[in-house]
Design a protein around this motif. Structure first.
Motif, PDB file in Angstrom:
ATOM      1  N   PHE A  27       0.999  -1.326  -0.088  1.00 61.79           N
ATOM      2  CA  PHE A  27       0.183   0.207  -0.070  1.00 61.79           C
ATOM      3  C   PHE A  27       0.962   1.258   0.099  1.00 61.79           C
ATOM      4  O   PHE A  27       0.539   2.150  -0.688  1.00 61.79           O
ATOM      5  CB  PHE A  27      -0.847   0.089   1.349  1.00 61.79           C
ATOM      6  N   TRP A  68      -5.036  11.193  -4.035  1.00 62.94           N
ATOM      7  CA  TRP A  68      -4.366  10.082  -3.256  1.00 62.94           C
ATOM      8  C   TRP A  68      -5.380   9.040  -3.001  1.00 62.94           C
ATOM      9  O   TRP A  68      -4.790   7.764  -3.197  1.00 62.94           O
ATOM     10  CB  TRP A  68      -3.874  10.775  -1.578  1.00 62.94           C
ATOM     11  N   LYS A  72      -4.818   5.286  -4.192  1.00 66.45           N
ATOM     12  CA  LYS A  72      -4.732   3.994  -3.441  1.00 66.45           C
ATOM     13  C   LYS A  72      -5.790   3.007  -3.585  1.00 66.45           C
ATOM     14  O   LYS A  72      -5.675   1.879  -3.259  1.00 66.45           O
ATOM     15  CB  LYS A  72      -4.919   4.481  -2.003  1.00 66.45           C
ATOM     16  N   HIS A  75      -4.813   1.080  -6.518  1.00 69.25           N
ATOM     17  CA  HIS A  75      -3.976   0.128  -6.130  1.00 69.25           C
ATOM     18  C   HIS A  75      -4.454  -1.304  -5.447  1.00 69.25           C
ATOM     19  O   HIS A  75      -4.017  -2.228  -5.750  1.00 69.25           O
ATOM     20  CB  HIS A  75      -2.735   0.670  -5.050  1.00 69.25           C
TER      21      HIS A  75
END
Length: 268
Positions: A27, A68, A72, A75
């Motif tokens: 992460f 952000w 994330k 991801h």
């Protein structure tokens, strides 16, 4: 500071030990994913710094930093998708964190029976999503011309005095709108019930608005299906049939998959 454990998903230990685990970044973009064996179940995790990724700091980033959050969330999704191509996996929600190994082990062990049942359900099956869209204006025209309830109302209005007809025509417009919604729901549900015949399970989700889809036509159905691998081809063939036969009437079908089984497995 101590470390946190970020949980991506749960895998049957027999699969985790029989196949090599891929090298994937965690992460924070620095450490790698690794596995923790907890009896019959293996957790796919990465380590995070407790100060940088505390509950408060993550809430602040989610609320204040959209770039952000998107990075994330993408991801997390991509990581779970990559793992699902190799293993049977129960995917976890974005930002599932544990304070230490003991808390993770306790959570998994307390739900072992339920988790093993989930593995049995999703193994050898794929999750697919179907979104159905409709051009309201095209369908509205058809409904207006062919619906017996509307035809009866038109006939009733035609027998009224001119002055009263004006107000009744306003009611007729509302009737057409309501019949349009009924027709959209009826057709979409018929398609859903037909496709359920090829799936182990099929659930209905909330429709998305045009502000989310970015489309002019409206979403009329949003369904997810857990389909045996042997029936994927016939499922998609049925969708192609609907697409070809209903396209001129303003219907569009968007099938995506396979996805990790987010909707047919759970781990609180």
């Amino acid at each position: 500071m101590g470390g946190l454990i970020y949980l991506y998903g749960l895998i049957p230990t027999k699969e985790a030990t029989n196949q090599s685990f891929p090298t994937l970044k965690g992460f924070d973009g620095e450490g790698d994913l690794y596995t923790i064996h907890i009896g019959k179940i293996t957790a796919a995790v990465c380590d995070l710094d407790a100060e940088n990724y505390s509950e408060e700091s993550i809430k602040d980033r989610i609320n204040d930093d959209m770039e952000w959050l998107q990075e994330k969330a993408f991801h997390h999704h991509e990581t779970v998708v990559n793992l699902s191509k190799i293993f049977t996996i129960i995917p976890l929600k974005f930002c599932t964190l544990y304070k230490n190994l003991n808390s993770l082990e306790t959570a998994v062990q307390s739900k072992e029976s339920k988790l093993m049942s989930s593995f049995d359900l999703i193994s050898g099956n794929e999750e697919w999503n179907l979104k159905i869209y409709c051009d309201d204006q095209l369908l509205k025209k058809q409904v207006s011309q062919s619906n017996p309830t509307i035809e009866a109302k038109r006939e009733e209005i035609s027998q009224m005095p001119k002055g009263k007809q004006f107000f009744e025509k306003k009611k007729l417009d509302k009737l057409i709108e309501s019949q349009l919604e009924e027709e959209k729901n009826k057709i979409s549900e018929q398609i859903h019930l037909h496709l359920r015949e090829f799936a182990l399970k099929g659930n209905v989700k909330k429709n998305w608005g045009n502000d989310v889809t970015g489309r002019k036509d409206n979403m009329t159905w949003n369904g997810v299906y857990l389909i045996p691998e042997s029936k994927i081809e016939v499922f998609l063939e049925q969708l192609q049939h609907y697409e070809k036969s209903m396209q001129k009437a303003g219907w569009q079908f968007e099938a995506t998959g396979p996805w990790p089984a987010y909707h047919f497995s759970s781990f609180s």
